[in-house]
Design a protein around this motif. Structure first.
Motif, mmCIF file in Angstrom:
data_model
loop_
_atom_site.group_PDB
_atom_site.id
_atom_site.type_symbol
_atom_site.label_atom_id
_atom_site.label_comp_id
_atom_site.label_asym_id
_atom_site.label_seq_id
_atom_site.Cartn_x
_atom_site.Cartn_y
_atom_site.Cartn_z
ATOM 1 N N ASP A 13 30.703 30.348 46.125
ATOM 2 C CA ASP A 13 30.575 28.919 46.369
ATOM 3 C C ASP A 13 31.322 28.117 45.310
ATOM 4 O OD1 ASP A 13 29.030 29.049 44.071
ATOM 5 O OD2 ASP A 13 27.119 28.988 45.143
ATOM 6 N N LEU A 14 31.171 26.806 45.348
ATOM 7 C CA LEU A 14 31.911 25.928 44.443
ATOM 8 C C LEU A 14 31.491 26.086 42.988
ATOM 9 C CD1 LEU A 14 31.977 22.636 46.571
ATOM 10 C CD2 LEU A 14 33.836 24.273 46.226
ATOM 11 N N TYR A 15 30.301 26.668 42.753
ATOM 12 C CA TYR A 15 29.813 26.836 41.385
ATOM 13 C C TYR A 15 30.283 28.144 40.750
ATOM 14 C CZ TYR A 15 26.716 23.089 42.897
ATOM 15 O OH TYR A 15 26.220 21.904 43.387
ATOM 16 N N LEU A 16 31.021 28.937 41.506
ATOM 17 C CA LEU A 16 31.445 30.249 41.020
ATOM 18 C C LEU A 16 32.248 30.175 39.716
ATOM 19 C CD1 LEU A 16 31.591 33.296 41.408
ATOM 20 C CD2 LEU A 16 33.550 32.946 42.915
ATOM 21 N N PRO A 17 33.259 29.292 39.595
ATOM 22 C CA PRO A 17 34.009 29.241 38.325
ATOM 23 C C PRO A 17 33.114 28.960 37.124
ATOM 24 C CG PRO A 17 35.187 28.062 40.043
ATOM 25 C CD PRO A 17 33.838 28.390 40.609
ATOM 26 N N GLU A 18 32.182 28.030 37.283
ATOM 27 C CA GLU A 18 31.281 27.687 36.176
ATOM 28 C C GLU A 18 30.393 28.874 35.797
ATOM 29 O OE1 GLU A 18 27.553 24.639 35.275
ATOM 30 O OE2 GLU A 18 28.934 24.235 36.935
ATOM 31 N N ARG A 19 29.880 29.575 36.797
ATOM 32 C CA ARG A 19 29.004 30.714 36.520
ATOM 33 C C ARG A 19 29.762 31.856 35.857
ATOM 34 N NH1 ARG A 19 26.232 30.122 42.468
ATOM 35 N NH2 ARG A 19 24.642 28.587 41.899
ATOM 36 N N LEU A 20 30.977 32.119 36.330
ATOM 37 C CA LEU A 20 31.777 33.166 35.701
ATOM 38 C C LEU A 20 32.129 32.796 34.262
ATOM 39 C CD1 LEU A 20 34.247 34.227 38.546
ATOM 40 C CD2 LEU A 20 32.313 35.519 37.643
ATOM 41 N N ALA A 21 32.406 31.515 34.039
ATOM 42 C CA ALA A 21 32.721 31.069 32.683
ATOM 43 C C ALA A 21 31.532 31.258 31.749
ATOM 44 C CB ALA A 21 33.160 29.603 32.701
ATOM 45 N N GLN A 22 30.326 31.086 32.275
ATOM 46 C CA GLN A 22 29.125 31.266 31.461
ATOM 47 C C GLN A 22 28.846 32.738 31.183
ATOM 48 O OE1 GLN A 22 26.219 29.233 33.858
ATOM 49 N NE2 GLN A 22 26.624 27.238 32.931
ATOM 50 N N ILE A 23 29.011 33.572 32.187
ATOM 51 C CA ILE A 23 28.679 34.993 32.042
ATOM 52 C C ILE A 23 29.756 35.760 31.293
ATOM 53 C CG2 ILE A 23 28.216 37.121 33.322
ATOM 54 C CD1 ILE A 23 27.072 35.360 35.562
ATOM 55 N N GLN A 24 31.037 35.385 31.498
ATOM 56 C CA GLN A 24 32.164 36.069 30.862
ATOM 57 C C GLN A 24 32.134 37.585 31.102
ATOM 58 O OE1 GLN A 24 34.913 34.742 29.157
ATOM 59 N NE2 GLN A 24 34.139 32.847 30.041
ATOM 60 N N VAL A 70 37.698 32.615 41.855
ATOM 61 C CA VAL A 70 37.667 33.670 40.840
ATOM 62 C C VAL A 70 38.885 33.570 39.922
ATOM 63 C CG1 VAL A 70 37.733 36.153 40.442
ATOM 64 C CG2 VAL A 70 36.307 35.225 42.265
ATOM 65 N N VAL A 71 40.059 33.387 40.515
ATOM 66 C CA VAL A 71 41.287 33.299 39.716
ATOM 67 C C VAL A 71 41.246 32.077 38.808
ATOM 68 C CG1 VAL A 71 43.782 32.952 39.821
ATOM 69 C CG2 VAL A 71 42.683 34.587 41.351
ATOM 70 N N PHE A 72 40.750 30.959 39.329
ATOM 71 C CA PHE A 72 40.646 29.749 38.511
ATOM 72 C C PHE A 72 39.727 29.982 37.320
ATOM 73 C CE2 PHE A 72 38.515 25.754 37.404
ATOM 74 C CZ PHE A 72 39.612 24.959 37.109
ATOM 75 N N ALA A 73 38.601 30.652 37.568
ATOM 76 C CA ALA A 73 37.643 30.914 36.496
ATOM 77 C C ALA A 73 38.207 31.892 35.470
ATOM 78 C CB ALA A 73 36.337 31.455 37.075
ATOM 79 N N SER A 74 39.170 32.709 35.873
ATOM 80 C CA SER A 74 39.735 33.713 34.975
ATOM 81 C C SER A 74 41.039 33.243 34.340
ATOM 82 C CB SER A 74 39.985 35.023 35.737
ATOM 83 O OG SER A 74 38.788 35.522 36.292
ATOM 84 N N ARG A 75 41.390 31.987 34.569
ATOM 85 C CA ARG A 75 42.676 31.484 34.081
ATOM 86 C C ARG A 75 42.777 31.526 32.559
ATOM 87 N NH1 ARG A 75 43.778 25.381 35.554
ATOM 88 N NH2 ARG A 75 41.881 25.269 34.269
ATOM 89 N N ASP A 76 41.720 31.108 31.879
ATOM 90 C CA ASP A 76 41.742 31.084 30.419
ATOM 91 C C ASP A 76 41.139 32.339 29.798
ATOM 92 O OD1 ASP A 76 42.888 28.516 30.418
ATOM 93 O OD2 ASP A 76 40.929 27.588 30.646
ATOM 94 N N ALA A 77 40.354 33.078 30.562
ATOM 95 C CA ALA A 77 39.769 34.338 30.090
ATOM 96 C C ALA A 77 40.098 35.398 31.136
ATOM 97 C CB ALA A 77 38.258 34.201 29.899
#
Length: 210
Positions: free
Chosen positions: A54-65, A84-91
């Motif tokens: 869902d739309l909260y996926l990037p935020e959740r992935l950023a928190q869990i790392q 997923v790719v957006f959330a992994s852009r910086d990590a």
């Protein structure tokens, strides 16, 4: 050899493993997802979270790392990939996509988007570990190449900066190239800075003074 217990995996999959009994497709998808999770656990992997696409996926992935993201989907799921790719852009982290969609026309786009491994009908438990091992090895290899390229670009930029700084000293101080270099080097040593840092500071001052 068992995977490292420090390898933290997040699965991106449908929210429920108990869908409406009347929805045959949803039940089939839930069985696929359940099979994947069982296979991961049987192979000793650490599933730290199962997240909905869902739309909260990037935020959740950023928190869990997590160390790796596994996308469990019945189709190419472009929106999920983008999240997923957006959330992994910086990590950056390896992304493995398991699907039963036999339409492979999306593979090229998925790999270009950042997917490390695109696996069609690859949910058999005995296949999971080899697939993830290869995905991790490939990701680490690509990251090493990426760092080498970044280092090479940095070194080239620094050499150009030093050359420009030497040129300014030669013009304004009337010295030759060797003397200009020695002045830069001595300043760097005296101030505990890298040669490229001193050269950049000289360029910055020259830009201000004109």
């Amino acid at each position: 050899m068992a995977p490292s217990p420090t390898l933290r995996i997040v699965i991106v999959a449908p929210e429920t493993l108990a869908p409406d009994p009347s929805d045959a497709l949803a039940w089939w998808q839930a069985e696929r997802s359940r099979s994947l999770r069982i296979g991961l656990l049987e192979n000793g992997y650490n599933i730290v979270a199962v997240l909905p696409p869902d739309l909260y996926l990037p935020e959740r992935l950023a928190q869990i790392q997590p160390d790796m993201v596994i996308i469990d989907t019945e189709s190419e799921a472009r929106d999920t990939l983008e999240h997923v790719v957006f959330a992994s852009r910086d990590a950056r982290r390896p992304i493995v996509l398991f699907t039963d969609d036999t339409n492979t026309s999306h593979v090229k786009d998925a790999i270009a988007a950042g997917v490390t491994a695109y696996v069609v009908a690859g949910l058999a438990p005995e296949r999971i570990k080899p697939v993830l091992d290869v995905a991790m090895a490939r990701f680490q290899h690509e990251e090493a190449l990426r760092r080498e390229l970044a280092d090479a670009k940095t070194q080239l930029h620094e050499r150009k900066t030093i050359e420009r700084a030497k040129g300014i000293l030669m013009r304004r101080q009337g010295c030759d190239e060797r003397e200009a270099y020695e002045r830069l080097r001595k300043t760097a040593m005296d101030k505990g800075l890298r040669l490229a840092e001193v050269a950049q500071r000289l360029l910055d001052v020259a830009d201000i003074l004109g």
